[in-house]
Design an enzyme around this catalytic site. Structure first.
Site, PDB file in Angstrom:
ATOM      1  N   TYR A 294       0.842  -1.193   0.000  1.00 43.37           N
ATOM      2  CA  TYR A 294       0.000   0.000   0.000  1.00 43.37           C
ATOM      3  C   TYR A 294       0.887   1.258   0.000  1.00 43.37           C
ATOM      4  CZ  TYR A 294      -2.877   3.656   1.981  1.00 43.37           C
ATOM      5  OH  TYR A 294      -3.481   4.855   2.219  1.00 43.37           O
TER       6      TYR A 294
ATOM      7  N   ASP B 297       0.388  -8.221   6.168  1.00 39.29           N
ATOM      8  CA  ASP B 297      -0.775  -7.339   6.096  1.00 39.29           C
ATOM      9  C   ASP B 297      -1.893  -8.154   5.455  1.00 39.29           C
ATOM     10  OD1 ASP B 297      -2.738  -5.524   5.319  1.00 39.29           O
ATOM     11  OD2 ASP B 297      -1.305  -3.883   5.097  1.00 39.29           O
TER      12      ASP B 297
HETATM   13  C1  3LM Z   1      -6.675   1.916  -0.246  1.00 31.41           C
HETATM   14  N1  3LM Z   1      -5.626   1.351   1.811  1.00 31.41           N
HETATM   15  O1  3LM Z   1      -7.619   2.429  -0.820  1.00 31.41           O
HETATM   16  P1  3LM Z   1      -5.689   2.911   6.923  1.00 31.41           P
HETATM   17  N2  3LM Z   1      -2.691  -1.773   4.450  1.00 31.41           N
HETATM   18  C2  3LM Z   1      -3.376  -1.932   3.294  1.00 31.41           C
HETATM   19  C3  3LM Z   1      -4.234  -0.916   2.846  1.00 31.41           C
HETATM   20  O2  3LM Z   1      -4.891  -1.107   1.707  1.00 31.41           O
HETATM   21  C4  3LM Z   1      -4.356   0.270   3.606  1.00 31.41           C
HETATM   22  C5  3LM Z   1      -3.631   0.394   4.794  1.00 31.41           C
HETATM   23  C6  3LM Z   1      -2.801  -0.651   5.194  1.00 31.41           C
HETATM   24  C7  3LM Z   1      -6.349   2.288   1.153  1.00 31.41           C
HETATM   25  C8  3LM Z   1      -6.702   3.462   1.756  1.00 31.41           C
HETATM   26  S1  3LM Z   1      -5.740   5.465   0.218  1.00 31.41           S
HETATM   27  C9  3LM Z   1      -5.635   7.115   0.674  1.00 31.41           C
HETATM   28  C10 3LM Z   1      -7.053   4.732   1.156  1.00 31.41           C
HETATM   29  C11 3LM Z   1      -3.208  -3.174   2.502  1.00 31.41           C
HETATM   30  C12 3LM Z   1      -5.221   1.388   3.163  1.00 31.41           C
HETATM   31  C13 3LM Z   1      -3.747   1.610   5.671  1.00 31.41           C
HETATM   32  O3  3LM Z   1      -4.679   3.664   7.741  1.00 31.41           O
HETATM   33  O4  3LM Z   1      -6.796   2.346   7.778  1.00 31.41           O
HETATM   34  O5  3LM Z   1      -6.161   3.697   5.750  1.00 31.41           O
HETATM   35  O6  3LM Z   1      -4.962   1.589   6.360  1.00 31.41           O
HETATM   36  O7  3LM Z   1      -5.953   1.046  -0.782  1.00 31.41           O
END
Ligand code: 3LM
Length: 402
Positions: free
Chosen positions: A120, A192
């Site tokens: 990510y 993850d």
């Molecule tokens: C997304 N992803 O749209 P938060 N690990 C994974 C993730 O996909 C994400 C996180 C950790 C997305 C968020 S992009 C601005 C929006 C595999 C987040 C982080 O801190 O809860 O957003 O998680 O792919």
């Protein structure tokens, strides 16, 4: 939950579909309240100053302050630990708070992290931050070949960090292989598990040390919470709770924990439908002349179909696909959609679509993005819970207009 009232200890080992509803909560300890009460309280009163002293000294169990623990949050933490098959769980204010507290808990200056080729965008940002400011090096590598992975492991490699399926390229990492190498080289394996959830994949059963989640996604399932979760050994979870979480402070609010407890109850039924909807949509997309390619672990020609079989219950609800014409065509297609929402995030009831190169992964430099497989033609679809026929009709009409 800690309470002086009669407490019924349930010793049975239930299945995951039952534990998402019951684990970590005994209603009879809380006046029969069917759902876990929301302890919307920042602090907890002491019977005496001496009790305060004992609690701060760790000589007596009990809640003190919600940054250190909260009864509603405890239910969530016990529940996720059970679902992932780990000893203990910890909840955070976001997925990134979980990822950062975990990595800060595992690495020291001079250490090295081996990372799956594709993570990510903000996880990539965190790795860069660790490198620039804290002298923690990392390598993003393809993890298909054992010898290739081995060639990157150094004495300083303390963590192997993987996403599987990888956001947004949908590549998989063989958990058995990386866990074997982690053990051999005494590196902690962090997975993850956001895209799969414990319903589809349980990395700890393959030997992973720590599982992290953006609980914002399938675990919440309703697009109304930003939160994170971590599961690991009791020792590691306690260490993170009392150091990187306590002192950096990325704790979940009790209300958000309460919403996640509610969301988790329907995780298995939601995931089943996300998965069957995704299979239908992928089949239709594959047959459409304007779709250049689809990347979907549920496709029978998916190159890593063997890994899906060996470590996942079903292939998940995420599909990435390519249409000819680069960024402009991708954006034109997205703008033509009527039902499907253009939004980052995933795992919600609503079908969501986004363009990783310009949205979720725009912080990753172009050359690294290309290496990860995130080009301007790639579009990511989080298949929702609507009738799949309606989702497909929307995609089809938008494809016809480009
Ligand atoms: C997304 N992803 O749209 P938060 N690990 C994974 C993730 O996909 C994400 C996180 C950790 C997305 C968020 S992009 C601005 C929006 C595999 C987040 C982080 O801190 O809860 O957003 O998680 O792919």
């Amino acid at each position: 939950m800690r309470n002086n009232r009669r407490r019924v200890i349930v010793l049975k080992n239930y299945r995951l579909e039952t534990e998402v509803i019951h684990k970590g909560y005994d209603s009879q300890s809380f006046q029969g309240s069917l759902t876990p009460p929301l302890f919307q309280s920042s602090t907890f009163t002491m019977k005496s100053a001496e009790q305060g002293e004992r609690r701060f000294a760790g000589e007596e169990e009990g809640y003190v302050y919600s940054r250190l623990g909260n009864p509603t949050v405890t239910v969530l933490e016990e529940r996720i630990a059970e679902l992932e098959g780990g000893e203990a769980g910890l909840a955070f204010s976001s997925g990134m708070a979980a990822v950062s507290a975990t990595l800060f808990g595992l690495v020291r200056s001079g250490d090295h992290i081996l990372v799956s080729e594709g993570v990510y965008g903000c996880t990539y940002g965190l790795l860069e931050l660790l490198k620039d400011r804290f002298n923690v090096d990392y390598d993003l590598i393809a993890m298909d070949e054992e010898d290739h992975i081995r060639s990157y492991i150094r004495p300083e490699t303390k963590v192997i960090y993987v996403e599987t399926p990888i956001n947004p390229t949908m590549k998989l990492v063989d958990l058995e292989l990386v866990c074997k190498l982690g053990k051999e080289f005494e590196a902690k394996v962090v997975v993850d598990n956001t895209f799969a959830t414990p319903y589809l994949q349980r990395p700890i059963t393959f030997g992973a040390d720590v599982v992290v989640h953006s609980a914002t996604k399938y675990i919440s399932g309703h697009g109304d919470v930003v939160a994170g979760l971590m599961v690991g050994s009791r020792e590691f979870v306690n260490e993170v709770r009392m150091t990187t979480q306590k002192d950096i402070g990325g704790i979940i609010s009790p209300f958000d924990a309460w919403l996640l407890i509610r969301g988790l109850k329907t995780l298995p039924v939601r995931m089943d439908r996300h998965c069957t909807n995704a299979v239908k949509i992928a089949e239709k997309m594959k047959a459409h002349p304007k779709v250049k390619d689809i990347i979907f672990p549920g496709d029978d020609q998916f190159p890593q179909a063997g890994i899906v079989k060996s470590q996942m219950k079903q292939a998940g609800g995420m599909i990435s696909f390519l249409i000819d014409g680069g960024k402009e065509t991708a954006q034109r297609f997205m703008n033509e959609l009527q039902l499907i929402k253009i939004a980052v995030s995933l795992g919600d009831a609503e079908t969501l679509i986004q363009h990783p190169a310009t949205m979720t992964h725009s912080v990753v430099p172009e050359e690294k993005r290309e290496k990860m497989g995130i080009g301007p033609e790639l579009i990511r679809l989080s298949v929702g819970l609507e009738a799949w026929e309606d989702i497909w009709a929307d995609i089809e009409q938008a494809l016809e207009k480009i």
